[in-house]
Design a protein around this motif. Structure first.
Motif, PDB file in Angstrom:
ATOM      1  N   MET A 177       0.888  -1.154   0.038  1.00 51.77           N
ATOM      2  CA  MET A 177      -0.085   0.005  -0.056  1.00 51.77           C
ATOM      3  C   MET A 177       0.748   1.158  -0.324  1.00 51.77           C
ATOM      4  N   ASP A 178       0.430   2.291  -0.808  1.00 51.56           N
ATOM      5  CA  ASP A 178       1.084   3.504  -0.914  1.00 51.56           C
ATOM      6  C   ASP A 178       0.975   4.166   0.621  1.00 51.56           C
ATOM      7  N   LYS A 179       2.009   4.728   0.933  1.00 55.62           N
ATOM      8  CA  LYS A 179       2.051   5.544   2.303  1.00 55.62           C
ATOM      9  C   LYS A 179       2.767   6.846   2.511  1.00 55.62           C
ATOM     10  N   GLY A 180       2.079   7.878   2.634  1.00 57.20           N
ATOM     11  CA  GLY A 180       2.695   9.218   2.659  1.00 57.20           C
ATOM     12  C   GLY A 180       2.927   9.725   3.883  1.00 57.20           C
ATOM     13  N   ARG A 181       3.655  10.737   4.244  1.00 57.35           N
ATOM     14  CA  ARG A 181       3.745  11.234   5.529  1.00 57.35           C
ATOM     15  C   ARG A 181       3.862  12.749   5.661  1.00 57.35           C
ATOM     16  N   PHE A 182       3.520  13.223   6.942  1.00 55.58           N
ATOM     17  CA  PHE A 182       3.825  14.593   6.922  1.00 55.58           C
ATOM     18  C   PHE A 182       4.441  14.799   8.257  1.00 55.58           C
ATOM     19  N   ALA A 183       5.464  15.566   8.421  1.00 54.03           N
ATOM     20  CA  ALA A 183       6.590  15.257   9.535  1.00 54.03           C
ATOM     21  C   ALA A 183       6.949  16.708   9.946  1.00 54.03           C
ATOM     22  N   PRO A 184       5.987  17.375  10.445  1.00 54.92           N
ATOM     23  CA  PRO A 184       6.616  18.676  11.044  1.00 54.92           C
ATOM     24  C   PRO A 184       7.187  18.651  12.296  1.00 54.92           C
ATOM     25  N   SER A 185       7.869  19.889  12.539  1.00 57.03           N
ATOM     26  CA  SER A 185       8.581  20.247  13.828  1.00 57.03           C
ATOM     27  C   SER A 185       7.995  20.915  14.602  1.00 57.03           C
TER      28      SER A 185
END
Length: 299
Positions: A1-9
């Motif tokens: 499965m495709d997996k994106g991510r958002f990784a804010p500080s």
């Protein structure tokens, strides 16, 4: 499965540029039926605050950008980073560096606009320095690294002349961005990384680290930057465009509609939900040039 991510500080309140990245990342993953993961990149103990992490998660909920599974918190993963660092160290690929300039910013994403400097290997061949604590750098070879970006296409970077040996652990023991994100993306199963185009040079660095550790490469997709009237990328210093100010003047649908219009996904800046945009999303619609925004939605 495709997996994106958002990784804010969590070093301040999210601003419009962060929201632009979050929306594009969410749409890119969800339009393919994939998952969208959230990672809180709080490895800089001096600047990260739990209250900012709580606020950014509340802002994402308010915008309708829901993530899948529990958020991954980098500050809880130090033993994992240590394990993979020891692998690199055991292979003779690291050395202590006593230079101080880039050390202070090593946990942060190295934006090109921050005046990054290619390290020339000053400390690579120094003899041991008993009693001195240095940052740890990763040795890079004189090698051309070919990268294919999902939005900007092919480009070539020489690791030695364009990147240089880079910090993977700060002098104070904090883990550096370029090591932590590679490990996390691999162990989280991330297949797609969406972020601003000022991080294009991070792709060859992270691909190199992934190769050393035997990790697969995610697809990197970079997007144009939102800039202020002076042509500078938006940052947490642009307080009129941070979420505290934006939530006072606009509702979530208005903000999503504005961002979709800036991204070329919607023909007008009319209010719309993120879910309603899914059938219309395509990277081909997103411009490659940076986008200037004013302080008001319709400016």
């Amino acid at each position: 499965m495709d997996k994106g991510r958002f990784a804010p500080s969590p070093t301040g309140r999210m601003h419009l540029g962060n929201l632009f990245c979050a929306l594009l990342s969410w749409l890119s993953a969800k339009s393919k039926g994939g998952e969208w993961l959230l990672r809180i990149e709080d490895i800089d103990p001096a600047r990260s605050r739990k209250e900012f992490a709580d606020l950014l998660m509340d802002d994402l909920h308010w915008l309708g950008l829901e993530w899948d599974g529990a958020p991954v918190i980098q500050s809880q993963r130090t033993d994992i980073y240590e394990h993979y660092f020891r692998q690199l160290q055991a292979r003779g690929l690291t050395y202590p560096c006593y230079c101080t300039r880039a050390d202070l910013l090593a946990t942060q994403a190295p934006h090109e606009s921050d005046g990054r400097v290619v390290y020339k290997g000053t400390c690579r061949h120094l003899p041991p320095q008993p009693g001195r604590q240095g940052a740890m750098r990763l040795i890079v070879p004189d090698r051309d690294m070919h990268c294919t970006d999902g939005h900007y296409g092919d480009y070539m970077v020489n690791l030695s002349s364009h990147v240089g040996d880079f910090i993977i652990r700060r002098k104070d023991g904090a883990w550096a961005y370029q090591l932590a994100v590679v490990i996390d993306d691999a162990l989280m199963g991330v297949t797609e990384v969406v972020r601003g185009r000022d991080l294009l040079l991070s792709s060859p660095q992270q691909t190199y680290v992934a190769d050393l550790l035997g990790f697969p490469h995610p697809q990197f997709i970079h997007h144009p930057l939102l800039c202020n009237d002076e042509g500078q990328r938006l940052s947490k210093r642009d307080r009129s465009l941070d979420m505290a100010a934006l939530r006072q003047h606009y509702n979530a649908s208005q903000l999503i509609g504005w961002l979709a219009f800036l991204a070329g996904i919607a023909p007008t800046p009319d209010a719309v939900s993120a879910k309603a945009l899914l059938p219309y999303f395509s990277w081909e619609k997103v411009p490659k040039q940076d986008i200037t925004v004013g302080e008001n939605i319709h400016s």
